[in-house]
Motif scaffolding. Sequence first.
Motif, PDB file in Angstrom:
ATOM      1  N   MET A   1       0.835  -1.181   0.000  1.00 25.70           N
ATOM      2  CA  MET A   1       0.000   0.000   0.000  1.00 25.70           C
ATOM      3  C   MET A   1       0.881   1.247   0.000  1.00 25.70           C
ATOM      4  SD  MET A   1      -3.066   1.043   2.584  1.00 25.70           S
ATOM      5  CE  MET A   1      -2.184   1.837   3.900  1.00 25.70           C
ATOM      6  N   ALA A 114      -8.487   5.846  -3.669  1.00 24.66           N
ATOM      7  CA  ALA A 114      -8.380   4.689  -2.773  1.00 24.66           C
ATOM      8  C   ALA A 114      -7.740   3.505  -3.499  1.00 24.66           C
ATOM      9  CB  ALA A 114      -9.752   4.311  -2.226  1.00 24.66           C
ATOM     10  N   LYS A 115      -8.104   3.288  -4.749  1.00 28.29           N
ATOM     11  CA  LYS A 115      -7.501   2.190  -5.537  1.00 28.29           C
ATOM     12  C   LYS A 115      -6.015   2.442  -5.764  1.00 28.29           C
ATOM     13  CE  LYS A 115     -11.779   1.088  -7.912  1.00 28.29           C
ATOM     14  NZ  LYS A 115     -12.551   1.346  -9.128  1.00 28.29           N
ATOM     15  N   ARG A 117      -4.034   4.178  -3.863  1.00 31.72           N
ATOM     16  CA  ARG A 117      -3.383   3.999  -2.561  1.00 31.72           C
ATOM     17  C   ARG A 117      -3.127   2.526  -2.261  1.00 31.72           C
ATOM     18  NH1 ARG A 117      -6.059   4.080   2.820  1.00 31.72           N
ATOM     19  NH2 ARG A 117      -4.501   4.635   4.378  1.00 31.72           N
ATOM     20  N   GLU A 118      -3.977   1.655  -2.737  1.00 34.57           N
ATOM     21  CA  GLU A 118      -3.827   0.213  -2.506  1.00 34.57           C
ATOM     22  C   GLU A 118      -2.793  -0.425  -3.433  1.00 34.57           C
ATOM     23  OE1 GLU A 118      -5.152  -1.561  -0.032  1.00 34.57           O
ATOM     24  OE2 GLU A 118      -6.029   0.305   0.707  1.00 34.57           O
ATOM     25  N   SER A 119      -2.302   0.309  -4.406  1.00 30.89           N
ATOM     26  CA  SER A 119      -1.343  -0.238  -5.371  1.00 30.89           C
ATOM     27  C   SER A 119       0.072  -0.224  -4.791  1.00 30.89           C
ATOM     28  CB  SER A 119      -1.398   0.562  -6.674  1.00 30.89           C
ATOM     29  OG  SER A 119      -0.905   1.874  -6.476  1.00 30.89           O
ATOM     30  N   ASP A 120       0.991  -0.841  -5.515  1.00 31.53           N
ATOM     31  CA  ASP A 120       2.399  -0.839  -5.119  1.00 31.53           C
ATOM     32  C   ASP A 120       3.041   0.484  -5.509  1.00 31.53           C
ATOM     33  OD1 ASP A 120       2.287  -3.440  -4.142  1.00 31.53           O
ATOM     34  OD2 ASP A 120       2.764  -4.315  -6.091  1.00 31.53           O
ATOM     35  N   ASP A 143      -2.480   9.569   5.078  1.00 34.77           N
ATOM     36  CA  ASP A 143      -1.684   8.771   6.005  1.00 34.77           C
ATOM     37  C   ASP A 143      -0.751   9.606   6.873  1.00 34.77           C
ATOM     38  OD1 ASP A 143      -2.387   5.967   5.099  1.00 34.77           O
ATOM     39  OD2 ASP A 143      -1.757   6.882   3.203  1.00 34.77           O
TER      40      ASP A 143
END
Length: 191
Positions: A1, A114-115, A117-120, A143
Amino acid sequence: MREIVYTGFMSLDGVVDSPGGGAGEDHRSAGWVFKDIEFRPEAFALKSEELAETSALMFGKRSYAAFAPYWRESDDHAAYKDLPKYVVSSTITEDEVLDGWGETTILRSTDDVAKLRESDGGAIFIHGSAELARRLSDAGLIDRYHLLVFPLLLGAGKSIFSDADRDKQMLRLRESAGYPNGIVKLIYDVV
């Protein structure tokens, strides 16, 4: 993340509006970062320290339109040129994306952020973009905060903090420093 980090200059009363006083900044005290407060390079060292951690930049539409033309040509911001940029806007068009300032991706919604942020990948830094910061904070997508707080009260202007009725959000101090000119560096992790 990936981490999403808001970085900015703030008055003691929470205003982030128009700190530099450049084109498009219409706050009555525009340019407050450079007026009446002694320049101390050590107080601004945070900005160069952030660069080592920045893997991408994120903006709202208005901040992108204000920063992109200037930063693309600025020697002080040359390291940003090749970084990926994300513009979060439901109305920006591809024609409004500036050529010659690196890859720019348009994100149409908070869900798109949000997507992402969830990626590498590494940290994504938001500059300016008060309305975007409020929206992302309310969605639990910020964050960390990197703030340089200036010893002045502006009385009016945009804030990155929402006045929405929401649950309390705890922050953990990561780093702080005070400088002889009254500026205070505050770095907070969102718990």
